[in-house]
Design an enzyme around this catalytic site. Structure first.
Site, PDB file in Angstrom:
ATOM      1  N   ASP A 181       0.704  -1.194  -0.070  1.00 18.63           N
ATOM      2  CA  ASP A 181      -0.453   0.085   0.204  1.00 18.63           C
ATOM      3  C   ASP A 181       1.244   1.375   0.166  1.00 18.63           C
ATOM      4  OD1 ASP A 181      -2.940  -1.433   0.705  1.00 18.63           O
ATOM      5  OD2 ASP A 181      -1.637  -2.128   2.424  1.00 18.63           O
ATOM      6  N   HIS A 209      -4.194  -3.278   6.711  1.00 12.77           N
ATOM      7  CA  HIS A 209      -4.380  -3.164   5.390  1.00 12.77           C
ATOM      8  C   HIS A 209      -5.853  -3.967   5.111  1.00 12.77           C
ATOM      9  CE1 HIS A 209      -2.613  -4.668   1.749  1.00 12.77           C
ATOM     10  NE2 HIS A 209      -3.270  -6.257   1.829  1.00 12.77           N
TER      11      HIS A 209
END
Length: 352
Positions: A181, A209
């Site tokens: 990410d 996440h």
């Protein structure tokens, strides 16, 4: 004709271990789910030195389920066929004890995948069983200071289960992957500003996440001809930074699946290599990265969950970056992700 100096220079570049008085001892690296797409991508990266450095020999331990034994053996054959100088051995097995034996680094990719119609509690339940078993193998068979990276989702909560059932492994040695990410955030800023991604640094992924993660570019900078400049100043579009940028990074995995009809593999493998490399070899001065780590209460995040923070790394240890200003918008996003993690923790503990 090649001179001795030019030969030494080429050796230093391509085979640095040959110039050492005492070559480094091989590091044992475990990859679970090694017959899957991410596993297939990452094992070659590790064996080529992209994770631990161009002078670090490795022994790869690969674990997968018995039904994947033929595919796993095929991966083993390909590694041998690649004739990789840093690769000093390959263990391919479905036996957890054998897979975890003496490993110094464990990349845990294997897990129960989320399927259509599966509720979050069902996904957590399936993975609690898997990670309780792997925690036992980790504690009983891995090297005492083994560094662990959980990739399989729900990664933060899977890491928490590992911590609970492998108490001999220090909590600081268990982490989960949010570097993918983080890298996505850097990539989006680079595309927006039409700059090289290597010139962008210090984006942050806060939280889980999952789709509640908060990609934050408010502290990020870009190296320009005028020196280092804030991303917020260069973008000059607060709406983009708070809406499109955030949602694009949050939903990038889904976008890749829609385009490829398969989940992110190459980028996930690359991010896992980045995570371990920076953790062990250190982050550049003035640069931080995002890692899912066991919260110590920093930034008002509740203790007892694995949460993604900005960290710096030195000599194999990570430290949470302190003192960053958090505005009201960021606070709301960070708290929402923390709430989700507490909910996941409660669900997981119900199955323990």
């Amino acid at each position: 004709m090649m001179t001795s100096n030019s030969l030494l220079q080429r050796l230093a570049k391509w085979c640095p271990w040959l110039l050492r008085d005492e070559p480094k001892k091989p590091v044992k690296v475990l990859v679970t789910g090694a017959a899957g797409q991410i596993g297939y991508a990452i094992v070659a990266m590790i064996a080529r030195g992209l994770m631990l450095g161009a002078d670090q020999p490795v022994v790869l331990h690969m674990l997968d389920l018995p039904f994947a034994a033929d595919a796993l053996n095929g991966v083993r054959m390909e590694l041998i066929d690649a004739a990789l100088p840093l690769l000093r051995g390959v263990v391919a097995t479905s036996d957890e004890a054998k897979a975890f034996e003496g490993v110094n680094v464990a990349i845990l990719i294997g897990g129960w995948p989320r399927k259509d119609g599966m509720e979050r509690k069902d996904l957590i339940s399936k993975n609690v069983t898997i990670y309780k078993s792997q925690a036992t193998a980790l504690q009983q068979h891995a090297a005492p200071n083994c560094k662990v990276l959980v990739v399989a989702n729900p990664a933060n909560t899977n890491a928490l289960v590992l911590k609970e059932f492998a108490p001999a492994i220090p909590a600081k040695n268990i982490t989960c992957l949010t570097r993918l990410d983080h890298n996505r955030a850097l990539g989006q800023v680079a595309e927006k500003l039409n700059v090289h991604v290597g010139d962008v640094k210090n984006a942050i992924i806060w939280g889980n996440h999952s789709s509640t993660q908060f990609p934050d570019a408010s502290h990020a900078t870009v190296c320009t001809d005028r020196g280092e400049m804030p991303v917020r100043e260069l973008v000059a579009d607060e709406k983009w930074l708070r809406e499109e940028f955030v949602s694009t990074v949050q939903q990038r995995g889904a976008a890749v699946i829609k385009a490829r009809k398969q989940s992110s593999s190459l980028s996930a493998a690359s991010a896992a290599c980045d995570h371990i490399r920076d953790w062990i070899l250190g982050t550049p001065k003035g640069t931080w990265v995002s890692m899912g780590v066991y919260s110590d209460g920093s930034y008002g995040v509740p203790e007892g969950v694995f949460y993604s923070f900005p960290v710096t790394c030195e000599k194999g240890e990570w430290s949470i970056v302190q003192g960053l200003q958090i505005d009201g918008f960021a606070r709301t996003k960070m708290d929402a992700s923390a709430t989700e993690l507490k909910e996941e923790k409660s669900i997981a503990y119900g199955f323990l």
